[in-house]
Motif scaffolding. Sequence first.
Motif, short mmCIF file in Angstrom:
data_model
loop_
_atom_site.label_atom_id
_atom_site.label_comp_id
_atom_site.label_asym_id
_atom_site.label_seq_id
_atom_site.Cartn_x
_atom_site.Cartn_y
_atom_site.Cartn_z
N ASP A 91 0.82 -1.19 -0.12
CA ASP A 91 -0.13 0.05 0.18
C ASP A 91 1.11 1.10 0.02
OD1 ASP A 91 -1.68 2.15 0.35
OD2 ASP A 91 -2.55 1.20 2.17
N LYS A 92 1.11 1.70 -1.13
CA LYS A 92 2.07 3.04 -1.37
C LYS A 92 1.45 4.30 -0.77
CE LYS A 92 5.32 2.40 -4.91
NZ LYS A 92 5.70 2.34 -6.11
N SER A 93 0.18 4.20 -0.13
CA SER A 93 -0.19 5.44 0.74
C SER A 93 0.52 5.40 1.92
CB SER A 93 -1.77 5.55 0.79
OG SER A 93 -2.12 4.40 1.58
N LEU A 94 1.12 4.32 2.52
CA LEU A 94 1.51 4.35 3.66
C LEU A 94 3.05 4.68 3.63
CD1 LEU A 94 0.40 0.83 4.91
CD2 LEU A 94 -0.60 2.90 5.63
N ARG A 99 5.27 0.22 5.77
CA ARG A 99 5.46 -0.81 4.54
C ARG A 99 6.27 -1.87 4.75
NH1 ARG A 99 5.80 3.28 -0.36
NH2 ARG A 99 7.11 1.58 -1.29
#
Length: 180
Positions: A91-94, A99
């Motif tokens: 999840d690249k929003s983290l 991550r």
Amino acid sequence: MRDLTNLLQALHFAAIKHSEQRRKDVEASPYINHPIEVAETIARIGQVTDLVVLQSAILHDTIEDTMTTGEEIERLFGLEVRRVVEEVTDDKSLPKAERKRLQIEHAPHLSLRAQLVKLADKISNIRAVTEAPPADWSLDRRLEYLDWTENVVAGLRGCNANLEALYDQLLQQGRARLVR
Ligand code: NDP
Ligand code: ZN
């Protein structure tokens, strides 16, 4: 023949999706070399013939690193492949540190198929960090990367003895070569 066609279709799709990307090594290798290496390792060393695993290996970084969506993968390659690719997608929003922590936490709970892809991904990356690392990484950063993969791989143990043995060998060689 059907399986081979489907495998080549995944390869063609991933090559187009990653065509503008390069790896982080000094020579900026074509990105697609990495998913090809991951799939080849699973087949040749892991002796895995499951088409879903091999297609997922080829596609494993498409959602994370390109504009590819899960729907697109499902439409072209089916729900099983979509699920595996999504399982190995961060999840690249983290934030990066979170991550990395989640990869360690999630590894034991992945499906067997996703564990095989994850393990071969780490094999490819520790090889790269040892032999063709990102240009600006210090020795300490490279060693820290090796340490982190060991924590992820601890949660993948039991998925494939051949792949685990190769990982162990490359980790040992990497540490021997990168002495502080
Ligand atoms: P990155 O996530 O930035 O890079 C590693 C990833 O890049 C690999 O997992 C691989 O992912 C991909 N990759 C592409 N080309 C290569 C290559 N040639 N060799 C290896 N990997 C390649 O780095 P880290 O995993 O180290 O995570 C960054 C973290 O490190 C952050 O938390 C940051 O704060 C910290 N940091 C640490 C420093 C230090 O000196 N210790 C300095 C700066 C930051 P894939 O398989 O998905 O393509
Ligand atoms: Zn990868």
